[in-house]
Design an enzyme around this catalytic site. Structure first.
Site, PDB file in Angstrom:
ATOM      1  N   GLY A   1       2.744  -3.338   8.450  1.00 28.03           N
ATOM      2  CA  GLY A   1       3.156  -3.617   9.608  1.00 28.03           C
ATOM      3  C   GLY A   1       4.316  -3.861  10.045  1.00 28.03           C
ATOM      4  O   GLY A   1       5.226  -4.406   9.216  1.00 28.03           O
TER       5      GLY A   1
ATOM      6  N   GLU B   1      -6.200  -5.928   4.086  1.00 29.81           N
ATOM      7  CA  GLU B   1      -6.304  -6.946   3.086  1.00 29.81           C
ATOM      8  C   GLU B   1      -7.318  -7.114   2.059  1.00 29.81           C
ATOM      9  O   GLU B   1      -8.092  -7.851   1.824  1.00 29.81           O
ATOM     10  CB  GLU B   1      -6.493  -8.099   4.065  1.00 29.81           C
TER      11      GLU B   1
ATOM     12  N   THR C   1       0.885  -1.225  -0.035  1.00 29.34           N
ATOM     13  CA  THR C   1      -0.089  -0.118   0.176  1.00 29.34           C
ATOM     14  C   THR C   1       0.899   1.262  -0.107  1.00 29.34           C
ATOM     15  O   THR C   1       1.712   1.351   0.648  1.00 29.34           O
ATOM     16  CB  THR C   1      -0.813  -0.197   1.453  1.00 29.34           C
TER      17      THR C   1
HETATM   18  C1  CO8 Z   1      -2.169  -9.645  11.876  1.00 32.51           C
HETATM   19  C2  CO8 Z   1      -2.481  -8.399  10.876  1.00 32.51           C
HETATM   20  C3  CO8 Z   1      -2.263  -8.636   9.729  1.00 32.51           C
HETATM   21  C4  CO8 Z   1      -2.366  -7.315   8.980  1.00 32.51           C
HETATM   22  C5  CO8 Z   1      -2.364  -7.576   7.311  1.00 32.51           C
HETATM   23  C6  CO8 Z   1      -2.726  -6.545   6.474  1.00 32.51           C
HETATM   24  C7  CO8 Z   1      -1.659  -6.512   5.231  1.00 32.51           C
HETATM   25  C8  CO8 Z   1      -2.480  -5.729   4.036  1.00 32.51           C
HETATM   26  O1  CO8 Z   1      -3.504  -5.055   4.130  1.00 32.51           O
HETATM   27  S1  CO8 Z   1      -1.454  -5.849   2.783  1.00 32.51           S
HETATM   28  C9  CO8 Z   1      -2.451  -4.923   1.481  1.00 32.51           C
HETATM   29  C10 CO8 Z   1      -3.679  -5.780   0.868  1.00 32.51           C
HETATM   30  N1  CO8 Z   1      -4.153  -4.950  -0.117  1.00 32.51           N
HETATM   31  C11 CO8 Z   1      -5.100  -5.367  -0.756  1.00 32.51           C
HETATM   32  O2  CO8 Z   1      -5.816  -6.268  -0.370  1.00 32.51           O
HETATM   33  C12 CO8 Z   1      -5.351  -4.431  -1.903  1.00 32.51           C
HETATM   34  C13 CO8 Z   1      -6.918  -4.899  -2.476  1.00 32.51           C
HETATM   35  N2  CO8 Z   1      -6.936  -4.709  -3.824  1.00 32.51           N
HETATM   36  C14 CO8 Z   1      -6.929  -5.691  -4.577  1.00 32.51           C
HETATM   37  O3  CO8 Z   1      -6.733  -6.861  -4.320  1.00 32.51           O
HETATM   38  C15 CO8 Z   1      -6.868  -5.530  -6.236  1.00 32.51           C
HETATM   39  O4  CO8 Z   1      -6.220  -4.722  -6.594  1.00 32.51           O
HETATM   40  C16 CO8 Z   1      -8.368  -5.780  -6.668  1.00 32.51           C
HETATM   41  C17 CO8 Z   1      -8.790  -7.063  -6.594  1.00 32.51           C
HETATM   42  C18 CO8 Z   1      -9.257  -4.622  -5.901  1.00 32.51           C
HETATM   43  C19 CO8 Z   1      -8.496  -5.106  -8.059  1.00 32.51           C
HETATM   44  O5  CO8 Z   1      -7.154  -5.463  -8.951  1.00 32.51           O
HETATM   45  P1  CO8 Z   1      -6.997  -5.280 -10.451  1.00 32.51           P
HETATM   46  O6  CO8 Z   1      -5.954  -5.861 -10.860  1.00 32.51           O
HETATM   47  O7  CO8 Z   1      -7.612  -3.761 -10.734  1.00 32.51           O
HETATM   48  O8  CO8 Z   1      -8.426  -6.381 -10.867  1.00 32.51           O
HETATM   49  P2  CO8 Z   1      -9.631  -6.144 -11.480  1.00 32.51           P
HETATM   50  O9  CO8 Z   1      -9.408  -5.487 -12.927  1.00 32.51           O
HETATM   51  O10 CO8 Z   1     -10.778  -5.860 -10.659  1.00 32.51           O
HETATM   52  O11 CO8 Z   1      -9.823  -7.786 -11.932  1.00 32.51           O
HETATM   53  C20 CO8 Z   1      -8.788  -8.291 -12.936  1.00 32.51           C
HETATM   54  C21 CO8 Z   1      -9.120 -10.089 -12.650  1.00 32.51           C
HETATM   55  O12 CO8 Z   1      -8.192 -10.318 -11.413  1.00 32.51           O
HETATM   56  C22 CO8 Z   1      -8.873 -11.356 -10.714  1.00 32.51           C
HETATM   57  N3  CO8 Z   1      -8.236 -10.959  -9.265  1.00 32.51           N
HETATM   58  C23 CO8 Z   1      -8.139  -9.936  -8.653  1.00 32.51           C
HETATM   59  N4  CO8 Z   1      -7.792 -10.253  -7.513  1.00 32.51           N
HETATM   60  C24 CO8 Z   1      -7.452 -11.636  -7.657  1.00 32.51           C
HETATM   61  C25 CO8 Z   1      -6.859 -12.690  -6.586  1.00 32.51           C
HETATM   62  N5  CO8 Z   1      -6.060 -12.095  -5.428  1.00 32.51           N
HETATM   63  N6  CO8 Z   1      -6.631 -13.846  -7.062  1.00 32.51           N
HETATM   64  C26 CO8 Z   1      -6.951 -14.248  -8.214  1.00 32.51           C
HETATM   65  N7  CO8 Z   1      -7.752 -13.274  -9.018  1.00 32.51           N
HETATM   66  C27 CO8 Z   1      -7.900 -12.193  -8.868  1.00 32.51           C
HETATM   67  C28 CO8 Z   1     -10.548 -10.620 -10.773  1.00 32.51           C
HETATM   68  O13 CO8 Z   1     -11.347 -11.582 -10.393  1.00 32.51           O
HETATM   69  C29 CO8 Z   1     -10.521 -10.201 -12.385  1.00 32.51           C
HETATM   70  O14 CO8 Z   1     -10.850 -11.505 -13.012  1.00 32.51           O
HETATM   71  P3  CO8 Z   1     -11.549 -11.377 -14.434  1.00 32.51           P
HETATM   72  O15 CO8 Z   1     -10.776 -10.430 -15.300  1.00 32.51           O
HETATM   73  O16 CO8 Z   1     -11.365 -12.906 -14.917  1.00 32.51           O
HETATM   74  O17 CO8 Z   1     -12.921 -10.964 -13.978  1.00 32.51           O
HETATM   75  C1  FAD Z   2      -4.471  -1.767  10.337  1.00 34.51           C
HETATM   76  C2  FAD Z   2      -3.837  -1.778   8.781  1.00 34.51           C
HETATM   77  C3  FAD Z   2      -2.864  -2.728   8.740  1.00 34.51           C
HETATM   78  C4  FAD Z   2      -2.377  -2.613   7.536  1.00 34.51           C
HETATM   79  N1  FAD Z   2      -1.177  -3.450   7.034  1.00 34.51           N
HETATM   80  C5  FAD Z   2      -0.858  -3.084   5.844  1.00 34.51           C
HETATM   81  C6  FAD Z   2       0.458  -3.915   5.445  1.00 34.51           C
HETATM   82  O1  FAD Z   2       1.005  -4.850   6.468  1.00 34.51           O
HETATM   83  N2  FAD Z   2       0.784  -3.618   4.034  1.00 34.51           N
HETATM   84  C7  FAD Z   2       0.134  -3.191   3.201  1.00 34.51           C
HETATM   85  O2  FAD Z   2       0.734  -3.083   2.210  1.00 34.51           O
HETATM   86  N3  FAD Z   2      -0.758  -2.598   3.372  1.00 34.51           N
HETATM   87  C8  FAD Z   2      -1.591  -2.466   4.815  1.00 34.51           C
HETATM   88  N4  FAD Z   2      -2.643  -1.868   5.270  1.00 34.51           N
HETATM   89  C9  FAD Z   2      -3.149  -1.172   3.893  1.00 34.51           C
HETATM   90  C10 FAD Z   2      -4.660  -1.811   3.517  1.00 34.51           C
HETATM   91  O3  FAD Z   2      -4.342  -3.050   2.727  1.00 34.51           O
HETATM   92  C11 FAD Z   2      -5.375  -0.764   2.674  1.00 34.51           C
HETATM   93  O4  FAD Z   2      -5.881   0.370   3.676  1.00 34.51           O
HETATM   94  C12 FAD Z   2      -6.645  -1.190   2.020  1.00 34.51           C
HETATM   95  O5  FAD Z   2      -6.242  -2.117   1.196  1.00 34.51           O
HETATM   96  C13 FAD Z   2      -7.461  -0.244   1.734  1.00 34.51           C
HETATM   97  O6  FAD Z   2      -6.950   0.784   0.821  1.00 34.51           O
HETATM   98  P1  FAD Z   2      -7.156   2.171   1.157  1.00 34.51           P
HETATM   99  O7  FAD Z   2      -6.695   2.657   2.480  1.00 34.51           O
HETATM  100  O8  FAD Z   2      -6.222   2.954  -0.035  1.00 34.51           O
HETATM  101  O9  FAD Z   2      -8.410   2.570   0.895  1.00 34.51           O
HETATM  102  P2  FAD Z   2      -9.236   3.139  -0.439  1.00 34.51           P
HETATM  103  O10 FAD Z   2      -9.012   2.145  -1.579  1.00 34.51           O
HETATM  104  O11 FAD Z   2      -8.892   4.695  -0.646  1.00 34.51           O
HETATM  105  O12 FAD Z   2     -10.848   3.188   0.123  1.00 34.51           O
HETATM  106  C14 FAD Z   2     -11.607   4.372   0.611  1.00 34.51           C
HETATM  107  C15 FAD Z   2     -13.040   4.234   0.055  1.00 34.51           C
HETATM  108  O13 FAD Z   2     -13.091   4.111  -1.230  1.00 34.51           O
HETATM  109  C16 FAD Z   2     -14.046   2.935  -1.811  1.00 34.51           C
HETATM  110  N5  FAD Z   2     -13.363   2.592  -3.079  1.00 34.51           N
HETATM  111  C17 FAD Z   2     -12.054   2.495  -3.308  1.00 34.51           C
HETATM  112  N6  FAD Z   2     -11.894   1.793  -4.549  1.00 34.51           N
HETATM  113  C18 FAD Z   2     -13.082   1.570  -4.953  1.00 34.51           C
HETATM  114  C19 FAD Z   2     -13.805   0.744  -5.986  1.00 34.51           C
HETATM  115  N7  FAD Z   2     -13.047   0.423  -6.989  1.00 34.51           N
HETATM  116  N8  FAD Z   2     -15.242   0.723  -6.074  1.00 34.51           N
HETATM  117  C20 FAD Z   2     -15.903   1.201  -5.090  1.00 34.51           C
HETATM  118  N9  FAD Z   2     -15.481   1.750  -4.008  1.00 34.51           N
HETATM  119  C21 FAD Z   2     -14.168   1.828  -3.819  1.00 34.51           C
HETATM  120  C22 FAD Z   2     -13.635   2.072  -0.639  1.00 34.51           C
HETATM  121  O14 FAD Z   2     -15.011   1.247  -0.423  1.00 34.51           O
HETATM  122  C23 FAD Z   2     -13.830   2.959   0.755  1.00 34.51           C
HETATM  123  O15 FAD Z   2     -15.081   3.165   0.984  1.00 34.51           O
HETATM  124  C24 FAD Z   2      -3.109  -1.866   6.470  1.00 34.51           C
HETATM  125  C25 FAD Z   2      -4.307  -1.198   6.714  1.00 34.51           C
HETATM  126  C26 FAD Z   2      -4.636  -1.056   8.086  1.00 34.51           C
HETATM  127  C27 FAD Z   2      -5.748  -0.127   8.443  1.00 34.51           C
END
Ligand code: CO8
Ligand code: FAD
Length: 669
Positions: free
Chosen positions: A193, A437, A154
């Site tokens: 984290g 996530e 992120t």
């Molecule tokens: C103990 C505490 C632990 C804390 C841990 C926290 C750690 C974190 O938060 S780490 C950061 C996590 N970040 C995220 O989860 C980010 C969320 N965003 C995403 O997952 C993606 O960018 C997403 C899915 C929203 C959009 O991705 P994008 O490349 O634009 O995909 P999109 O164009 O919508 O879809 C493309 C294709 O990929 C597929 N796809 C997307 N994600 C996945 C996946 N994970 N696996 C398989 N396929 C996938 C879609 O289904 C779609 O398939 P199709 O074309 O066949 O319909």
């Molecule tokens: C406690 C905590 C720990 C974390 N740990 C990690 C880590 O270890 N590593 C890491 O890489 N990241 C980490 N993250 C980041 C986390 O994965 C992101 O905050 C999360 O994926 C959401 O992204 P954003 O904050 O950019 O929210 P945004 O995407 O800006 O979302 C803001 C609003 O916009 C809306 N929105 C955004 N896109 C769309 C769409 N396509 N369609 C409709 N609505 C949409 C959402 O629904 C939401 O209401 C952590 C976050 C937290 C809070």
């Protein structure tokens, strides 16, 4: 003070429970052996005085909280090694799971484990996306804590839309290195984290440039700090992001790069590759880069959503059995608040949700393991279904859990507002999982994408996978008259899901027909799409719970309770979403009173077993960490003991009186 007698009301509750609580504990743990292992593990860690909290963390400064968490983390991970040396290597993975994603971790480091990302994300990423050679080098170093690592994806400007990440990794063939840069403020990594002051390495997700071309985001291992001095390496700008609603000891950080060079071998190259001359070799599927996120979403359903909800329920239910307030009949004496039907309505449906989450989590874990094995053989066929189910289950379960934990807090009145109730930290931990996530709405829309395709497939007579098979028949089958039965509930939930999906699909088609671009049509319909994904998830959870409750190999007494909880899950969500059931499941308004009565009767039936059910979760006082929820029910003594830990109570008159209040009062004479 300090009495060890059990509260009389709780004692009575336990005596009147109709099933064997230990049998439920065994079912919940996955068998008597698992219960034994868990208890031994808890004893080994929680009896260690060095791991126990000396001053409640709320009274420490931000810096002290982190330092204390780091002290305990180091000790904890030393003990994990000790534990695995005595019990054999095989159990080490279970230990990690219990500590990082389970109850034990929340007992020792309630505000987050600064080492968590090393195990939860760094290692799974290297194992899932690294070559065998890379795994051989990095896994043992990180696993043995020779280095401490995180997952930096992120950025300040982008969390959801990861294709829009701005960090660049540009290949330089003359030195066979990647050069990392953060071209803008918004490209700074933000949130990982442990990144602040704990980790010295990270998986960094960046846009890969080679031979002047961008190939999209890829994962790289980057060294951030010197292994000896822990000083940030040249070009690395790093720090902590500051205080948050919860999880204040997990040490979330920021990270920027200025011409930081890493060797070519540090790009994780199991899927796509950059050859020494800079030639890019494509991955079999660009979705494989997203694999780690699926793993964590799968793990969250059980480890965070269900686990923390079971804690909140234990606290609120025990408290409600001993707390007395008001009279139902004048003169009959004060009533346990658990007698109030409204109180039962607050607590028992979340109990049912907790069971539904656990069965669904087990299903999800099984399919995750089998699909991962298929991916290793190059078979990607079931990946879309796994992704769709991991997304909606993560979203629905973390949402339900956070909402229900807040309801549990409210159900304990004023005392629930105290930090010593442990509700604030429990809520802080779970609501974070609604965002990280993958933000929940975004994940529901990912599931919706899969569902709309499945609906189109169903209409064209194509094959459908297990979780969407119902779409083949559902909207087409004639509606039957409403019957109050589990089987009918299962069908009705699927009808609601199918109806919602069909409504979305036809709304999109209608818009496209009149010239709206498909992407705009999708956005216009997205409120309904998110709802369709939720109803699909709910139908899935209802069916999984029905299968579990009806087929569990348990005594008739426990089975009766499981079925009551399962019926409560269904009736609760039906009554909460009547409009849907009117629209899609053939429900008539004349059916509603009998369903309402059914639900109320279930609350009445569950009432005598409520304390037994939460006792069955078998959460020890050391894990619960709550003045309101302890097993003995000595709530008021514990609240006093906790109040006396306040540093303000150390002196009868605080120095601030002399400094501020006294001069102020005197000045007004
Ligand atoms: C103990 C505490 C632990 C804390 C841990 C926290 C750690 C974190 O938060 S780490 C950061 C996590 N970040 C995220 O989860 C980010 C969320 N965003 C995403 O997952 C993606 O960018 C997403 C899915 C929203 C959009 O991705 P994008 O490349 O634009 O995909 P999109 O164009 O919508 O879809 C493309 C294709 O990929 C597929 N796809 C997307 N994600 C996945 C996946 N994970 N696996 C398989 N396929 C996938 C879609 O289904 C779609 O398939 P199709 O074309 O066949 O319909
Ligand atoms: C406690 C905590 C720990 C974390 N740990 C990690 C880590 O270890 N590593 C890491 O890489 N990241 C980490 N993250 C980041 C986390 O994965 C992101 O905050 C999360 O994926 C959401 O992204 P954003 O904050 O950019 O929210 P945004 O995407 O800006 O979302 C803001 C609003 O916009 C809306 N929105 C955004 N896109 C769309 C769409 N396509 N369609 C409709 N609505 C949409 C959402 O629904 C939401 O209401 C952590 C976050 C937290 C809070």
């Amino acid at each position: 003070m300090g009495s060890i007698t059990i509260n009389k009301d709780l004692l009575r509750e336990r005596q009147s429970c109709t099933f064997n609580v230990l049998e439920l504990t065994h079912l919940w743990d996955g068998g008597p052996e698992k219960t034994k292992e868990r208890k031994e593990l808890e004893k080994f860690f929680l009896d260690d005085p060095e791991l126990q909290e000396k001053i409640p963390s709320e009274y420490l400064s931000h810096k002290e909280k982190y330092q204390e968490a780091l002290r305990r983390s180091c000790l904890l991970f030393k003990k994990i090694k000790e534990w695995s040396d005595t019990t054999g290597c095989g159990s080490q993975m279970d230990t990690f799971q219990n500590i990082l994603g389970g109850m034990l971790g929340s007992a020792i480091l309630p505000d987050g484990v600064p080492f968590a990302l090393n195990y939860v994300m760094f290692l799974p990423t290297v194992m899932g996306q690294g070559t065998m050679q890379q795994q051989a080098y990095w896994v043992s170093r990180a696993w043995n804590c020779e280095i401490m690592c995180t997952y930096a994806q992120t950025e300040l400007g982008h969390g959801t839309f990861i294709r829009g990440l701005e960090t660049t990794a540009t290949y330089d063939p003359s030195t066979e290195e990647f050069v990392f840069n953060s071209p803008t403020l918004t490209s700074y990594k933000w949130w990982p984290g442990g990144l602040g002051h704990t980790c010295n390495y990270a998986v960094v997700v960046a846009q890969l440039y080679t031979k002047g071309q961008c190939h999209g985001i890829h994962p790289f291992i980057v060294q951030l700090r010197d292994e000896e001095t822990h000083m940030p390496l040249p070009g690395i700008k790093i720090g902590e992001i500051g205080s948050k609603l919860g999880m204040n000891t997990i040490n979330n950080g920021y990270l920027g790069f200025e011409n930081v060079r890493i060797p070519r071998e540090n790009m994780l190259m199991k899927n796509s590759k950059v050859l020494p001359d800079g030639t890019y070799v494509n991955s079999p599927s660009d979705k494989l880069t997203y694999g780690t996120m699926i793993f964590v979403r799968v793990a969250l359903v059980r480890g965070i959503a269900a686990a923390y909800l079971s804690k909140a329920l234990t606290i609120a239910t025990r408290y409600s059995a001993l707390r007395k307030q008001g009279e139902i009949k004048p003169g009959a004496g004060e009533t346990q608040i658990l007698e109030y039907r409204t109180q039962q309505h607050k607590l028992f449906p979340p109990m049912a949700m907790c069971f539904a989450m656990r069965c669904s989590a087990d299903w999800l874990w099984d399919i995750y393991n089998s699909v991962t094995a298929e991916l290793d053989r190059g078979d990607l066929e079931r990946l879309p279904e796994l992704h769709a189910m991991a997304c909606c289950l993560k979203a629905v379960c973390t949402k339900d859990s956070a909402k229900a934990i807040e309801v549990c807090r409210l159900a304990t009145g004023g005392h629930g507002y105290m930090n010593s109730s442990n509700f604030p930290s429990t809520y802080g931990m779970v609501t974070a999982a609604e965002t990280y996530e993958g933000e929940n709405t975004v994940l529901l829309l990912q599931t919706a994408r899969f569902l709309v395709k499945a609906w189109q497939q169903a209409r064209s007579g194509g094959n459908l996978t297990e979780t969407v098979e119902y779409l083949k028949t559902m909207p087409l089958q004639p509606l039957s008259l409403w019957v109050n039965s589990l089987q009918h509930l299962g069908i009705a939930f699927k009808r609601v899901a199918a109806g919602n999906i069909e409504t979305c699909a036809t709304s999109i088609e209608r818009r496209i027909l009149v010239g709206v671009a498909p992407e705009d049509a999708w956005n216009e319909v997205s409120i309904q799409l998110a709802k369709a994904a939720e109803t699909h998830c709910r139908a899935f959870m209802m069916q999984i719970f029905i299968n579990f409750a009806t087929s569990a190999q348990v005594s008739p007494e426990l089975k009766k309770v499981l079925i009551e909880l399962c019926e409560l899950y269904g009736t609760y969500f039906l009554l909460d979403n009547l409009g849907d059931f009117f629209m899609y499941a053939g429900l008539r308004s004349s059916d509603v009173p009998s369903i309402q009565e059914w639900m109320e009767t279930l609350l009445h039936k569950i009432r005598p077993n409520a304390v037994g059910i939460v006792d069955g979760f078998d959460i020890s006082d050391a894990v619960l960490r709550s003045a309101l929820g302890a097993y003995d029910g000595n709530v008021y003594e514990r609240l006093f003991a906790e109040a006396n830990k306040s540093p303000l109570n150390a002196e009868p008159v605080d120095e601030s009186f002399h400094k501020y209040l006294k001069p102020f009062l005197k000045s007004n004479l």
